[in-house]
Structure formats: structure tokens, C-alpha cells
Design an enzyme around this catalytic site. Structure first.
Site, PDB file in Angstrom:
ATOM      1  N   VAL A  53       0.841  -1.199   0.000  1.00 13.62           N
ATOM      2  CA  VAL A  53       0.000   0.000   0.000  1.00 13.62           C
ATOM      3  C   VAL A  53       0.880   1.256   0.000  1.00 13.62           C
ATOM      4  O   VAL A  53       0.631   2.217  -0.743  1.00 13.62           O
ATOM      5  CB  VAL A  53      -0.964   0.002   1.203  1.00 13.62           C
ATOM      6  CG1 VAL A  53      -1.722   1.331   1.293  1.00 13.62           C
ATOM      7  CG2 VAL A  53      -1.957  -1.154   1.088  1.00 13.62           C
ATOM      8  N   CYS A  54       1.938   1.246   0.803  1.00  7.20           N
ATOM      9  CA  CYS A  54       2.830   2.410   0.879  1.00  7.20           C
ATOM     10  C   CYS A  54       3.532   2.668  -0.449  1.00  7.20           C
ATOM     11  O   CYS A  54       3.774   3.821  -0.815  1.00  7.20           O
ATOM     12  CB  CYS A  54       3.857   2.204   1.989  1.00  7.20           C
ATOM     13  SG  CYS A  54       3.141   2.155   3.655  1.00  7.20           S
ATOM     14  N   THR A  55       3.855   1.599  -1.171  1.00 11.06           N
ATOM     15  CA  THR A  55       4.487   1.768  -2.480  1.00 11.06           C
ATOM     16  C   THR A  55       3.583   2.575  -3.399  1.00 11.06           C
ATOM     17  O   THR A  55       4.041   3.487  -4.108  1.00 11.06           O
ATOM     18  CB  THR A  55       4.791   0.390  -3.103  1.00 11.06           C
ATOM     19  OG1 THR A  55       5.684  -0.331  -2.238  1.00 11.06           O
ATOM     20  CG2 THR A  55       5.433   0.527  -4.473  1.00 11.06           C
TER      21      THR A  55
END
Length: 227
Positions: A53-55
Site C-alpha cells: 500500500v505504501c508503495t
């Protein structure tokens, strides 16, 4: 990275001074308040590098960085891993998001900034080694900080929900407008919509400052967005 001597680690609230710190980033050492300068700043944090998700989030910000810049806002990421890992992760972020990460990413391998900003408890340890994203789940927070170095907005997200950076831009637009004029923005406001005249403006003054305003309720007066 060294939090300033005497900084409090108590819960941070809107209008508190954003804690200052010195840290290593993908663009070298920064002193946070000095780095902000006269700009607005958006600090957004991540529990660990190479998380899915952070990517996507870091890629989204890379695509929106010019939109933040148009508003006089700098963006900076933080992840609870060393800077050398961030530099490797940036390759994946560019491949997935389609834009190069040109904003700095703070390394926080000793958890100092995560603790300073009350994202992790004081007894969380002193190293990112061996910690999983779940251990660091609270490190998914957005702080919008004004040129006066005060916190203007905080948002905390769960691990499985990607952040909406268009909303953060919308909030920036609102805060910058309402800093300049004696107005507030209603629910779901966006650029160009009508705004609310604040209670600090009497009807007499409103007639002069906002001619043609509409009274919806005695306490709710609306007017076209001022320039």
C-alpha cells in the site's frame, strides 16, 4: 537523528508546534524546521519499506509533487527503515507509480521520530531491525504543518487503506484560503465552491466585505469564494 533537547513526546494536537528534529534522508541531513522554511509542509509516514500500500502512496505523491509545489507546500516521507533501503525502494515506487521520487524520504531506523511524533510508544525499542509492518502499524500518519511550524492537520490511516492525497491537497486549499480571508469551507468543499463567512464577521462588516452574501441561518452565511 536528534530530537531537540526538551521536546515533549506527549500527544500532538492541532496548533501545537511540530517537533523539530535532525535526520538523515535520501537527500542528505535535514533540520526539519529549517527545511520547512517559509513553506507549508506535508509529512507522511510509513511503517516499513517495500510494503504494497505504501508503495502506491509514495508513487501517488511523486505524481502530485508539482501540485503541492504550486501551493507552496513541500512533501517529505518517513519510513521506519534506514535510508539505504529507501533508495532501493524508490526504484520500485517509480516502476509502479510511473514517476520518479524527487522529494526526500527520512530514515528512522532508531524509531526516534516515530516516537517524537507519538506514532510509537516510548517503550517500542530503539531499532527497526526485526520489526514487522504490523509492529509499526501506527506509523501511517499525515501531518500538515504551516509556515509557522504549527500542526494544522493530522490524519491516521489503517494498514489496508491507501491514503487519498487529493483530499490533502483539498485541505491545503481550504487552509490557505481561510488563512487569507475571514471564511470557512463547508462539507465537501472544493475550489470554486461557495464558502462560509466566519462568526468573527458581523453582519454590518459582512455587507462591506462580502456584498451580496446569503443568510441560510442567522449563524450560517455563505458567499462566493473570494479571490
Amino acid at each position: 537523528m536528534n530530537p531537540k533537547e526538551g521536546e515533549s513526546t506527549m500527544s500532538l494536537r492541532i496548533n501545537d508546534i511540530a517537533p523539530d528534529f535532525t535526520a538523515e534522508t535520501t537527500q542528505g541531513t535535514i533540520h526539519f524546521h529549517e527545511w520547512i522554511g517559509d513553506s507549508w509542509a506535508v509529512l507522511f509516514s510509513h511503517p516499513k519499506d517495500f510494503t504494497p500500500v505504501c508503495t502506491t502512496e509514495l508513487g501517488a505523491v511523486a505524481n502530485l509533487e508539482s501540485d503541492f509545489a504550486k501551493r507552496g507546500a513541500k512533501v517529505i516521507g518517513l519510513s521506519v527503515d534506514p535510508v539505504v533501503n529507501h533508495q532501493k525502494w524508490a526504484v520500485d515506487i517509480e516502476e509502479v507509480g510511473g514517476a520518479k521520487v524527487t522529494y526526500p524520504m527520512i530514515g528512522d531506523p532508531e524509531l526516534k521520530i516515530a516516537k517524537l511524533y507519538d506514532m510509537l510508544a516510548a517503550d517500542a525499542g530503539e531499532t527497526s531491525e526485526g520489526r514487522t509492518p504490523a509492529n509499526n502499524a501506527p506509523v501511517r500518519t499525515v501531518f500538515v504543518i504551516g509556515p509557522d511550524k504549527r500542526i494544522k492537520l493530522t490524519l491516521a490511516y489503517p494498514m489496508t487503506t491507501g491514503r487519498n492525497f487529493d483530499e490533502i491537497i483539498r485541505v491545503l486549499d481550504s487552509m490557505q484560503l481561510t488563512t487569507k480571508h475571514k471564511v470557512a469551507t463547508p462539507a465537501n468543499w472544493k475550489q470554486g465552491d461557495d464558502v462560509i463567512i466566519t462568526g468573527a464577521v458581523s453582519n454590518e462588516d459582512a455587507d462591506k466585505i462580502f456584498p451580496g452574501y446569503k443568510t441560510v441561518k442567522p449563524y450560517l452565511r455563505t458567499v462566493a469564494q473570494p479571490e
